[in-house]
Design a protein around this motif. Sequence first.
Motif, PDB file in Angstrom:
ATOM      1  N   LEU A  53     -29.198  48.840  72.033  1.00  0.00           N
ATOM      2  CA  LEU A  53     -29.328  50.135  71.383  1.00  0.00           C
ATOM      3  C   LEU A  53     -29.847  51.178  72.368  1.00  0.00           C
ATOM      4  O   LEU A  53     -30.866  50.976  73.015  1.00  0.00           O
ATOM      5  CB  LEU A  53     -30.288  50.037  70.195  1.00  0.00           C
ATOM      6  N   LYS A  66     -30.894  56.181  68.091  1.00  0.00           N
ATOM      7  CA  LYS A  66     -30.433  56.213  66.703  1.00  0.00           C
ATOM      8  C   LYS A  66     -30.880  57.490  66.011  1.00  0.00           C
ATOM      9  O   LYS A  66     -31.943  58.052  66.322  1.00  0.00           O
ATOM     10  CB  LYS A  66     -30.945  55.001  65.927  1.00  0.00           C
ATOM     11  N   LEU A 101     -22.763  47.866  60.261  1.00  0.00           N
ATOM     12  CA  LEU A 101     -22.465  48.829  61.309  1.00  0.00           C
ATOM     13  C   LEU A 101     -20.962  48.927  61.499  1.00  0.00           C
ATOM     14  O   LEU A 101     -20.272  47.910  61.569  1.00  0.00           O
ATOM     15  CB  LEU A 101     -23.121  48.415  62.627  1.00  0.00           C
ATOM     16  N   GLY A 143     -31.957  45.168  56.217  1.00  0.00           N
ATOM     17  CA  GLY A 143     -30.715  45.934  56.295  1.00  0.00           C
ATOM     18  C   GLY A 143     -31.013  47.407  56.406  1.00  0.00           C
ATOM     19  O   GLY A 143     -32.092  47.812  56.790  1.00  0.00           O
ATOM     20  N   GLY A 144     -30.093  48.273  56.084  1.00  0.00           N
ATOM     21  CA  GLY A 144     -30.297  49.707  56.160  1.00  0.00           C
ATOM     22  C   GLY A 144     -30.180  50.203  57.586  1.00  0.00           C
ATOM     23  O   GLY A 144     -29.346  49.748  58.341  1.00  0.00           O
ATOM     24  N   SER A 145     -31.039  51.095  57.995  1.00  0.00           N
ATOM     25  CA  SER A 145     -30.881  51.752  59.283  1.00  0.00           C
ATOM     26  C   SER A 145     -31.704  51.099  60.390  1.00  0.00           C
ATOM     27  O   SER A 145     -31.866  51.660  61.444  1.00  0.00           O
ATOM     28  CB  SER A 145     -31.269  53.219  59.160  1.00  0.00           C
ATOM     29  N   TYR A 146     -32.241  49.925  60.128  1.00  0.00           N
ATOM     30  CA  TYR A 146     -33.003  49.263  61.164  1.00  0.00           C
ATOM     31  C   TYR A 146     -32.085  48.826  62.295  1.00  0.00           C
ATOM     32  O   TYR A 146     -30.936  48.474  62.092  1.00  0.00           O
ATOM     33  CB  TYR A 146     -33.726  48.045  60.594  1.00  0.00           C
ATOM     34  N   GLU A 147     -32.666  48.805  63.489  1.00  0.00           N
ATOM     35  CA  GLU A 147     -31.914  48.393  64.661  1.00  0.00           C
ATOM     36  C   GLU A 147     -31.465  46.959  64.524  1.00  0.00           C
ATOM     37  O   GLU A 147     -32.204  46.104  64.043  1.00  0.00           O
ATOM     38  CB  GLU A 147     -32.766  48.547  65.902  1.00  0.00           C
ATOM     39  N   GLN A 148     -30.244  46.677  64.962  1.00  0.00           N
ATOM     40  CA  GLN A 148     -29.749  45.315  65.040  1.00  0.00           C
ATOM     41  C   GLN A 148     -29.837  44.854  66.479  1.00  0.00           C
ATOM     42  O   GLN A 148     -29.463  45.577  67.398  1.00  0.00           O
ATOM     43  CB  GLN A 148     -28.304  45.233  64.539  1.00  0.00           C
ATOM     44  N   GLN A 204     -22.425  39.232  56.624  1.00  0.00           N
ATOM     45  CA  GLN A 204     -23.840  39.598  56.689  1.00  0.00           C
ATOM     46  C   GLN A 204     -24.613  38.717  55.732  1.00  0.00           C
ATOM     47  O   GLN A 204     -24.247  38.573  54.559  1.00  0.00           O
ATOM     48  CB  GLN A 204     -24.027  41.065  56.316  1.00  0.00           C
ATOM     49  N   PHE A 212     -25.751  55.706  65.573  1.00  0.00           N
ATOM     50  CA  PHE A 212     -26.310  54.995  66.707  1.00  0.00           C
ATOM     51  C   PHE A 212     -25.357  55.117  67.902  1.00  0.00           C
ATOM     52  O   PHE A 212     -24.152  55.317  67.749  1.00  0.00           O
ATOM     53  CB  PHE A 212     -26.459  53.491  66.394  1.00  0.00           C
ATOM     54  N   GLY A 262     -26.146  48.792  52.906  1.00  0.00           N
ATOM     55  CA  GLY A 262     -27.167  48.784  53.944  1.00  0.00           C
ATOM     56  C   GLY A 262     -27.012  47.761  55.040  1.00  0.00           C
ATOM     57  O   GLY A 262     -26.916  46.576  54.771  1.00  0.00           O
ATOM     58  N   GLY A 263     -27.037  48.220  56.251  1.00  0.00           N
ATOM     59  CA  GLY A 263     -27.045  47.354  57.401  1.00  0.00           C
ATOM     60  C   GLY A 263     -25.723  47.224  58.102  1.00  0.00           C
ATOM     61  O   GLY A 263     -25.686  47.027  59.306  1.00  0.00           O
ATOM     62  N   THR A 278     -31.575  58.943  62.168  1.00  0.00           N
ATOM     63  CA  THR A 278     -31.731  58.524  60.772  1.00  0.00           C
ATOM     64  C   THR A 278     -32.320  59.646  59.942  1.00  0.00           C
ATOM     65  O   THR A 278     -33.289  59.460  59.221  1.00  0.00           O
ATOM     66  CB  THR A 278     -32.626  57.278  60.680  1.00  0.00           C
ATOM     67  N   TYR A 318     -24.704  52.464  71.122  1.00  0.00           N
ATOM     68  CA  TYR A 318     -24.994  51.196  71.774  1.00  0.00           C
ATOM     69  C   TYR A 318     -24.281  51.167  73.117  1.00  0.00           C
ATOM     70  O   TYR A 318     -23.205  51.745  73.286  1.00  0.00           O
ATOM     71  CB  TYR A 318     -24.503  50.015  70.930  1.00  0.00           C
ATOM     72  N   SER A 323     -23.731  53.637  60.216  1.00  0.00           N
ATOM     73  CA  SER A 323     -24.171  52.605  59.287  1.00  0.00           C
ATOM     74  C   SER A 323     -23.410  52.755  57.989  1.00  0.00           C
ATOM     75  O   SER A 323     -23.272  53.859  57.464  1.00  0.00           O
ATOM     76  CB  SER A 323     -25.670  52.718  59.034  1.00  0.00           C
ATOM     77  N   SER A 333     -26.550  57.232  58.993  1.00  0.00           N
ATOM     78  CA  SER A 333     -27.352  56.820  60.139  1.00  0.00           C
ATOM     79  C   SER A 333     -26.376  56.588  61.277  1.00  0.00           C
ATOM     80  O   SER A 333     -25.347  55.941  61.081  1.00  0.00           O
ATOM     81  CB  SER A 333     -28.131  55.540  59.838  1.00  0.00           C
TER      82      SER A 333
END
Lengths: 113, 114
Positions: free
Chosen positions: A46, A49, A101, B98-103, B48, A34, A98-99, A51, A36, A94, A32
């Motif tokens: 953002l 993105k 960055l 988590g994962g590909s979600y926007e932060q 995290q 992005f 998971g999560g 995905t 920013y 990513s 994934s």
Amino acid sequence: AQSVTQLDSHVSVSEGTPVLLRCNYSSSYSPSLFWYVQHPNKGLQLLLKYTSAATLVKGINGFEAEFKKSETSFHLTKPSAHMSDAAEYFCVVSGATGGKLIFGQGTELSVKP
Amino acid sequence: EAGVAQSPRYKIIEKRQSVAFWCNPISGHATLYWYQQILGQGPKLLIQFQNNGVVDDSQLPKDRFSAERLKGVDSTLKIQPAKLEDSAVYLCASSPEGGSYEQYFGPGTRLTVT
């Protein structure tokens, strides 16, 4: 391991001319990605993105980026620069867990009148 | 919708002193992140949280940095004792999962250690 390399630390364009900010990524799986933007003394926002859907991604403020797996690139473009686009831009991948960055070093965009 | 809140916005301390930063994520966001951004570099993840549990703290210098997220909402990041190289902007971000979600990032706390 995942990583991103932003090929230019600083880009300067004239208002009304195209913008190209270059980013190459490295990932051991389908990433994934992005972009920013960070304006001075403001939080990261953002722009867009990717995905694993459409390879051409459209973002806010007229920006778009194209995912090219064969070139491991995710370059950011805009047809016509505006003065308000002057900021720091970060290409981000990513992480495997998971999560998380992983940010590139950033490209500072200057826009001349 | 209110964004991610951080305080203080600026802090100046002497080396070997202690400092704490506070973050209030967007309501309902389960995941909270702390990043360190040194001048001229991209942000680097420190820790995290998923709700009130730690998911990843592999890059947190645990001899001097600590973080907690009580009740899965607000979070504090502490440095004790501070070193000159801790001078940076500390960013808090949150996301629904988590994962590909926007932060979503807060404005950050700029720390200067003298």
